[in-house]
Design a protein around this motif. Structure first.
Motif, PDB file in Angstrom:
ATOM      1  N   VAL A  24      43.105  70.207  81.200  1.00 30.66           N
ATOM      2  CA  VAL A  24      42.679  70.114  82.594  1.00 30.66           C
ATOM      3  C   VAL A  24      43.881  69.691  83.415  1.00 30.66           C
ATOM      4  O   VAL A  24      44.809  69.077  82.906  1.00 30.66           O
ATOM      5  CB  VAL A  24      41.540  69.083  82.786  1.00 30.66           C
ATOM      6  N   GLN A  25      43.819  70.018  84.693  1.00 30.11           N
ATOM      7  CA  GLN A  25      44.931  69.666  85.565  1.00 30.11           C
ATOM      8  C   GLN A  25      44.963  68.157  85.786  1.00 30.11           C
ATOM      9  O   GLN A  25      43.951  67.563  86.140  1.00 30.11           O
ATOM     10  CB  GLN A  25      44.761  70.377  86.905  1.00 30.11           C
ATOM     11  N   ALA A  26      46.089  67.548  85.550  1.00 32.73           N
ATOM     12  CA  ALA A  26      46.200  66.099  85.740  1.00 32.73           C
ATOM     13  C   ALA A  26      46.197  65.778  87.230  1.00 32.73           C
ATOM     14  O   ALA A  26      46.588  66.586  88.054  1.00 32.73           O
ATOM     15  CB  ALA A  26      47.485  65.593  85.111  1.00 32.73           C
ATOM     16  N   GLN A  27      45.717  64.579  87.552  1.00 32.03           N
ATOM     17  CA  GLN A  27      45.728  64.111  88.937  1.00 32.03           C
ATOM     18  C   GLN A  27      47.126  63.609  89.256  1.00 32.03           C
ATOM     19  O   GLN A  27      47.456  62.455  89.019  1.00 32.03           O
ATOM     20  CB  GLN A  27      44.727  62.969  89.082  1.00 32.03           C
ATOM     21  N   GLU A  28      47.954  64.480  89.800  1.00 31.23           N
ATOM     22  CA  GLU A  28      49.345  64.096  90.014  1.00 31.23           C
ATOM     23  C   GLU A  28      49.513  63.108  91.154  1.00 31.23           C
ATOM     24  O   GLU A  28      50.498  62.390  91.230  1.00 31.23           O
ATOM     25  CB  GLU A  28      50.193  65.346  90.274  1.00 31.23           C
ATOM     26  N   ASP A  29      48.542  63.091  92.066  1.00 33.87           N
ATOM     27  CA  ASP A  29      48.701  62.187  93.206  1.00 33.87           C
ATOM     28  C   ASP A  29      48.356  60.739  92.856  1.00 33.87           C
ATOM     29  O   ASP A  29      48.525  59.846  93.669  1.00 33.87           O
ATOM     30  CB  ASP A  29      47.866  62.667  94.399  1.00 33.87           C
ATOM     31  N   GLY A  30      47.852  60.477  91.649  1.00 32.01           N
ATOM     32  CA  GLY A  30      47.553  59.111  91.233  1.00 32.01           C
ATOM     33  C   GLY A  30      46.339  58.503  91.899  1.00 32.01           C
ATOM     34  O   GLY A  30      46.085  57.310  91.768  1.00 32.01           O
ATOM     35  N   LYS A  31      45.569  59.302  92.628  1.00 35.54           N
ATOM     36  CA  LYS A  31      44.390  58.763  93.307  1.00 35.54           C
ATOM     37  C   LYS A  31      43.187  58.769  92.373  1.00 35.54           C
ATOM     38  O   LYS A  31      43.095  59.606  91.479  1.00 35.54           O
ATOM     39  CB  LYS A  31      44.060  59.606  94.541  1.00 35.54           C
ATOM     40  N   LEU A  32      42.273  57.842  92.635  1.00 33.42           N
ATOM     41  CA  LEU A  32      41.014  57.855  91.897  1.00 33.42           C
ATOM     42  C   LEU A  32      40.212  59.077  92.310  1.00 33.42           C
ATOM     43  O   LEU A  32      40.071  59.368  93.496  1.00 33.42           O
ATOM     44  CB  LEU A  32      40.184  56.605  92.222  1.00 33.42           C
ATOM     45  N   ASN A  33      39.679  59.757  91.327  1.00 34.62           N
ATOM     46  CA  ASN A  33      38.871  60.942  91.587  1.00 34.62           C
ATOM     47  C   ASN A  33      37.392  60.532  91.544  1.00 34.62           C
ATOM     48  O   ASN A  33      36.845  60.282  90.477  1.00 34.62           O
ATOM     49  CB  ASN A  33      39.215  61.987  90.519  1.00 34.62           C
ATOM     50  N   VAL A  34      36.788  60.431  92.735  1.00 32.64           N
ATOM     51  CA  VAL A  34      35.441  59.867  92.849  1.00 32.64           C
ATOM     52  C   VAL A  34      34.458  60.970  93.233  1.00 32.64           C
ATOM     53  O   VAL A  34      34.712  61.721  94.182  1.00 32.64           O
ATOM     54  CB  VAL A  34      35.418  58.755  93.924  1.00 32.64           C
ATOM     55  N   VAL A  35      33.373  61.068  92.513  1.00 29.75           N
ATOM     56  CA  VAL A  35      32.358  62.078  92.826  1.00 29.75           C
ATOM     57  C   VAL A  35      31.062  61.375  93.219  1.00 29.75           C
ATOM     58  O   VAL A  35      30.591  60.468  92.526  1.00 29.75           O
ATOM     59  CB  VAL A  35      32.124  63.031  91.634  1.00 29.75           C
ATOM     60  N   ILE A  36      30.528  61.779  94.371  1.00 31.21           N
ATOM     61  CA  ILE A  36      29.378  61.109  94.980  1.00 31.21           C
ATOM     62  C   ILE A  36      28.310  62.164  95.286  1.00 31.21           C
ATOM     63  O   ILE A  36      28.643  63.286  95.667  1.00 31.21           O
ATOM     64  CB  ILE A  36      29.813  60.434  96.311  1.00 31.21           C
ATOM     65  N   THR A  37      27.053  61.782  95.164  1.00 32.56           N
ATOM     66  CA  THR A  37      25.976  62.741  95.441  1.00 32.56           C
ATOM     67  C   THR A  37      25.765  62.959  96.946  1.00 32.56           C
ATOM     68  O   THR A  37      25.953  64.058  97.445  1.00 32.56           O
ATOM     69  CB  THR A  37      24.651  62.253  94.823  1.00 32.56           C
ATOM     70  N   THR A  38      25.373  61.915  97.679  1.00 31.02           N
ATOM     71  CA  THR A  38      24.864  62.104  99.047  1.00 31.02           C
ATOM     72  C   THR A  38      25.961  62.013 100.114  1.00 31.02           C
ATOM     73  O   THR A  38      27.019  61.421  99.897  1.00 31.02           O
ATOM     74  CB  THR A  38      23.804  61.030  99.391  1.00 31.02           C
ATOM     75  N   THR A  39      25.653  62.548 101.283  1.00 38.58           N
ATOM     76  CA  THR A  39      26.620  62.536 102.393  1.00 38.58           C
ATOM     77  C   THR A  39      26.916  61.122 102.887  1.00 38.58           C
ATOM     78  O   THR A  39      28.073  60.789 103.148  1.00 38.58           O
ATOM     79  CB  THR A  39      26.083  63.359 103.580  1.00 38.58           C
ATOM     80  N   HIS A  40      25.869  60.288 103.021  1.00 40.24           N
ATOM     81  CA  HIS A  40      26.090  58.938 103.554  1.00 40.24           C
ATOM     82  C   HIS A  40      27.028  58.139 102.649  1.00 40.24           C
ATOM     83  O   HIS A  40      27.954  57.481 103.112  1.00 40.24           O
ATOM     84  CB  HIS A  40      24.761  58.172 103.674  1.00 40.24           C
ATOM     85  N   LEU A  41      26.762  58.217 101.357  1.00 33.67           N
ATOM     86  CA  LEU A  41      27.561  57.433 100.411  1.00 33.67           C
ATOM     87  C   LEU A  41      28.973  58.001 100.265  1.00 33.67           C
ATOM     88  O   LEU A  41      29.944  57.248 100.161  1.00 33.67           O
ATOM     89  CB  LEU A  41      26.846  57.362  99.054  1.00 33.67           C
ATOM     90  N   ALA A  42      29.098  59.325 100.298  1.00 27.07           N
ATOM     91  CA  ALA A  42      30.428  59.938 100.187  1.00 27.07           C
ATOM     92  C   ALA A  42      31.300  59.516 101.369  1.00 27.07           C
ATOM     93  O   ALA A  42      32.478  59.181 101.208  1.00 27.07           O
ATOM     94  CB  ALA A  42      30.307  61.459 100.128  1.00 27.07           C
ATOM     95  N   ASP A  43      30.707  59.503 102.551  1.00 27.25           N
ATOM     96  CA  ASP A  43      31.445  59.114 103.757  1.00 27.25           C
ATOM     97  C   ASP A  43      31.897  57.659 103.671  1.00 27.25           C
ATOM     98  O   ASP A  43      33.046  57.330 103.979  1.00 27.25           O
ATOM     99  CB  ASP A  43      30.536  59.327 104.974  1.00 27.25           C
ATOM    100  N   MET A  44      30.995  56.798 103.229  1.00 29.26           N
ATOM    101  CA  MET A  44      31.341  55.377 103.111  1.00 29.26           C
ATOM    102  C   MET A  44      32.421  55.169 102.046  1.00 29.26           C
ATOM    103  O   MET A  44      33.379  54.418 102.243  1.00 29.26           O
ATOM    104  CB  MET A  44      30.081  54.565 102.797  1.00 29.26           C
TER     105      MET A  44
END
Ligand SMILES: [Zn+2]
Length: 311
Positions: A24-44
Motif C-alpha cells: 500500500v502507498q505509505a503516508q509520506e506526509d506523516g499525517k494521521l490518516n483518520v476515517v470518520i463516518t458522519t459529516t458533523h464529526l468529520a468536520d470537528m
C-alpha cells in the motif's frame, strides 16, 4: 508518530502476507490518516487535528446516517486508517458488524458515546415507553464539547509529539462552542416560549429542544428507517391545530413525504400549515447553503427555526 509507523508497518506486513507482494502507498506526509463516518464529526475532527491529520468523511452532505450502508471503498478506507471515529448510539446502524469485527482485529477505533455519561443521553420515548438511546448528540453543545475533547485525546494518544497542538485546537474549539451557545440563546429568545414547538420529519432535535426549551415532535420517530403510521400524523395534526403551529420543517437528509401528509391532514381539519424551511439534521449541508461546517450549520438551523415559527 512511533505507534503510527508501527501500525503502518503492520498494515504493510499484512497486505504483503495476504496478497504476496502487493504494497500500500505509505503516508509520506506523516499525517494521521483518520476515517470518520458522519459529516458533523468529520468536520470537528479536522478542526481539532488541523495540519497534522487527514480526515476522510465517509458520508457526504445530505446523506442519512441511519440507513447508509458502507461501500467497498469505505471498507478500504477503514482498513487503511490509523484511527476510525464514529458517532455511535446506533446512529450508523449498518456499520455495527463492520466496526465490531475491526475492533476485534485491533483497529484504533472510538465512538462518541465514550465521551458522555449515561445521564446525558436522552431516551427516545414513544407512547410513554423508553425505546432507545437518542443518537442525535451533536445538537447538545455541551456534549459536543466533550466529544471534541475525546477526539483531541485520541489524536494525542496516537501522535504524542503533537499533543499540545491538539489540546490547543480543542481549547479554541471549546471557546467557539461557547460563543455558538450564546448565539443560539439570543436567537431563540426572539421567540415567545409558547411558540417554541418544533415539528420535523424525524425526531432529530430532542437535545436541541431540551437545551433551549422547545417542544419537539418528529413525525417519523427517532429513526428514518421506520414508517410513520397514520396515527402519528393524526396526533401531530391535532397538535398543530390546537397550538396554532404555523410551520413544519423538512430535513435535507429525510424524505418530505410525511411532512406533506401532515400538511394535508391539517388542511383536512380546516387548518393551515406552512413549510418553515429546510433543516440540516443528521448531515451538514454545503458552504453554499451556509451549512458546510458545524458552526454555520447550527446557526443556519436556528435562524430557520426561529424565523419559521414567528407568527
Ligand atoms: Zn436521525
Amino acid at each position: 508518530m512511533k505507534k503510527f509507523f508501527v501500525k503502518l508497518f503492520l498494515v504493510l506486513a499484512t497486505v504483503v502476507n495476504v496478497f504476496g507482494g502487493l504494497t500500500v502507498q505509505a503516508q509520506e506526509d506523516g499525517k494521521l490518516n483518520v476515517v470518520i463516518t458522519t459529516t458533523h464529526l468529520a468536520d470537528m475532527a479536522q478542526d481539532i487535528g488541523g495540519e497534522h491529520v487527514n480526515v476522510t468523511g465517509l458520508m457526504g452532505p445530505g446523506v442519512d446516517p441511519h440507513g447508509y450502508e458502507p461501500t467497498p471503498s469505505d471498507i478500504d478506507a477503514l482498513n487503511n486508517a490509523d484511527l476510525i471515529g464514529y458517532n455511535g448510539l446506533h446512529l450508523e446502524a449498518m456499520f455495527t458488524d463492520v466496526f465490531e469485527s475491526m475492533e476485534k482485529s485491533g483497529a484504533n477505533i472510538f465512538s462518541l458515546d465514550e465521551a458522555i455519561t449515561e445521564d446525558q443521553i436522552l431516551d427516545y420515548k414513544y407512547e410513554g415507553k423508553d425505546l432507545e438511546d437518542d443518537p442525535h448528540i451533536w445538537f447538545d453543545i455541551q456534549i459536543w464539547d466533550q466529544a471534541a475533547k475525546l477526539v483531541a485525546d485520541e489524536f494525542a494518544a496516537l501522535d504524542p509529539d503533537n499533543a499540545d497542538y491538539y489540546q490547543a485546537n480543542y481549547e479554541d474549539y471549546s471557546k467557539r462552542l461557547e460563543e455558538l451557545d450564546q448565539y443560539v440563546k439570543d436567537k431563540v429568545a426572539e421567540l415567545p416560549e409558547e411558540d417554541r414547538i418544533l415539528i420535523t420529519a424525524h425526531d432529530a432535535f430532542s437535545y436541541f429542544g431540551e437545551k433551549y426549551d422547545f417542544r419537539v415532535e418528529g413525525i417519523q420517530g427517532i429513526n428514518t428507517q421506520t414508517e410513520a403510521g397514520t396515527g402519528d400524523i393524526s396526533i401531530t395534526a391535532d397538535l398543530v391545530i390546537e397550538e396554532e403551529v404555523p410551520a413544519v420543517f423538512i430535513e435535507s437528509s429525510v424524505s418530505d413525504r410525511n411532512v406533506q401528509a401532515l400538511i394535508e391532514a391539517v388542511e383536512a381539519r380546516g387548518g393551515s400549515l406552512g413549510i418553515g424551511g429546510e433543516l440540516f439534521s443528521d448531515a451538514m449541508g454545503t458552504d453554499e447553503e451556509n451549512a458546510g461546517n458545524y458552526f454555520d450549520c447550527y446557526k443556519t438551523n436556528v435562524d430557520t427555526i426561529v424565523e419559521g415559527l414567528k407568527k
